[in-house]
Every structure is written in C-alpha cells, then in structure tokens.
Design a protein around this motif. Structure first.
Motif, mmCIF file in Angstrom:
data_model
loop_
_atom_site.group_PDB
_atom_site.id
_atom_site.type_symbol
_atom_site.label_atom_id
_atom_site.label_comp_id
_atom_site.label_asym_id
_atom_site.label_seq_id
_atom_site.Cartn_x
_atom_site.Cartn_y
_atom_site.Cartn_z
ATOM 1 N N GLU A 99 25.491 36.436 43.547
ATOM 2 C CA GLU A 99 26.562 35.625 42.955
ATOM 3 C C GLU A 99 25.885 34.591 41.894
ATOM 4 O O GLU A 99 25.184 33.783 42.402
ATOM 5 C CB GLU A 99 27.255 34.967 43.948
ATOM 6 C CG GLU A 99 28.859 34.663 44.006
ATOM 7 C CD GLU A 99 29.621 35.925 43.417
ATOM 8 O OE1 GLU A 99 30.376 35.558 42.427
ATOM 9 O OE2 GLU A 99 29.641 36.940 43.705
ATOM 10 N N LYS A 105 33.001 43.780 38.755
ATOM 11 C CA LYS A 105 33.028 43.716 40.156
ATOM 12 C C LYS A 105 34.230 44.691 40.601
ATOM 13 O O LYS A 105 34.969 44.834 39.991
ATOM 14 C CB LYS A 105 33.289 42.434 40.806
ATOM 15 C CG LYS A 105 32.198 41.607 40.664
ATOM 16 C CD LYS A 105 32.369 40.122 41.434
ATOM 17 C CE LYS A 105 31.246 39.329 41.189
ATOM 18 N NZ LYS A 105 31.609 37.993 41.916
ATOM 19 N N ASP A 143 36.705 45.653 43.809
ATOM 20 C CA ASP A 143 37.053 45.368 45.090
ATOM 21 C C ASP A 143 36.051 43.884 45.514
ATOM 22 O O ASP A 143 35.915 43.878 46.835
ATOM 23 C CB ASP A 143 37.007 46.351 46.179
ATOM 24 C CG ASP A 143 37.658 47.526 45.879
ATOM 25 O OD1 ASP A 143 38.663 47.186 45.408
ATOM 26 O OD2 ASP A 143 37.281 48.546 46.244
ATOM 27 N N GLY A 144 35.889 43.227 44.513
ATOM 28 C CA GLY A 144 35.136 41.894 44.937
ATOM 29 C C GLY A 144 33.592 42.059 45.131
ATOM 30 O O GLY A 144 33.088 41.012 45.235
ATOM 31 N N GLU A 145 33.167 43.383 44.954
ATOM 32 C CA GLU A 145 31.695 43.390 45.389
ATOM 33 C C GLU A 145 31.012 44.058 43.840
ATOM 34 O O GLU A 145 31.763 44.659 43.198
ATOM 35 C CB GLU A 145 31.273 44.466 46.369
ATOM 36 C CG GLU A 145 31.787 43.999 47.640
ATOM 37 C CD GLU A 145 31.605 45.331 48.850
ATOM 38 O OE1 GLU A 145 30.709 46.006 48.547
ATOM 39 O OE2 GLU A 145 32.020 44.998 49.811
#
Length: 147
Positions: A144, A104, A106-108
């Motif tokens: 997720e 991931k 930046d959290g994406e």
C-alpha cells in the motif's frame, strides 16, 4: 427591433413553461449494484524511474507534498494464462505526462501500469547506484503506497 426581440424571447419562455412536463421518475436511470465493477484504480504522478538489475524503483509524487518510492520487480512483466502479468508499460511523448496506475480488484492489488516515455535516454529514466539486487525485488504484491 428591440421590442420585437423582447416579444420573441418572452414567447419562447412562455411556450417552454407551457410544454414542459413532469418526469415523475419515468426514464430515469436506476442503479443496479449487481452490474458494478469490483475493479478500482489510483493514478500517481511519476517523477523518476530507476532501473536496477532485477527491479524498477519508481519515485512518485504524494498529493503535492513530498515524494515516495516503491520497488516493482521486473519479473512482473512476464505472465501466462494462469498468472497474468502484473506490470504493463504504456508510452507517452513527454516526461510531464508520466504516471503510475495501481489497479485493485476486490480491494487487493491486481496490476500496476507505468505510463512513461519508453525511450530510456529521457530524463525520467535513470539507474540505481549499484548493479546489485534491490531489496523487495522478489515480492508478489505491491504494498500500500502512501499518498
């Protein structure tokens, strides 16, 4: 001999205490958040990879209590400079060491890496029941997963 050894060890301990100095923060590493990476990853053990017409179905282990599955489109293996590929393969020698790395940025979702034997005769590889299109084979990002 024992007395000599005892005297030598006491002298060594005393001299260490004598020559030791306080650090007072000099030479310690200071954390600079501007140099931190925005990339994170999760490794998940793979139990089975089922190949379909246009996607792979990966069966993975969830924190040692159950299994889950996800669909990874085969189209993610192609890429170009503007859109880098989202699926990479790495090889290992045996099935036990197979795992899936979800990267991931930046959290994406950024990329998924399947580390498994690339020989499709191995027991970790299989085929889906039908040679029809698999639901979710046209998605752009990996959902997720439940761990």
């Amino acid at each position: 001999m024992k007395k000599l050894l005892m005297i030598f060890s006491l002298m060594a301990i005393f001299s260490m205490g004598l020559f030791a100095q306080e650090n007072n923060g000099v030479g310690q590493y200071e954390k600079d958040e501007s140099k931190w990476s925005s990339i994170s990853y999760v490794n998940v053990p793979i139990l089975k990879i089922l190949e379909g017409v246009d996607a792979y179905v990966v069966v993975y282990q969830k924190n040692k209590i159950g299994v889950g599955q996800t669909v990874i489109p085969k189209s993610w293996t192609q890429g170009n400079p503007e859109n880098p590929r989202k699926l990479k393969f790495r090889t290992v020698k045996n099935n036990i060491n197979s795992f899936m790395t979800i990267v991931k940025k930046d959290g994406e979702f950024h990329r998924v890496i399947l580390t498994a034997p690339l020989d499709k005769k191995r027991s970790i590889w299989g085929l889906t029941k039908s040679r029809k299109s698999i639901e979710g084979s046209d998605k752009e990002t990996l959902e997720e997963i439940e761990l």
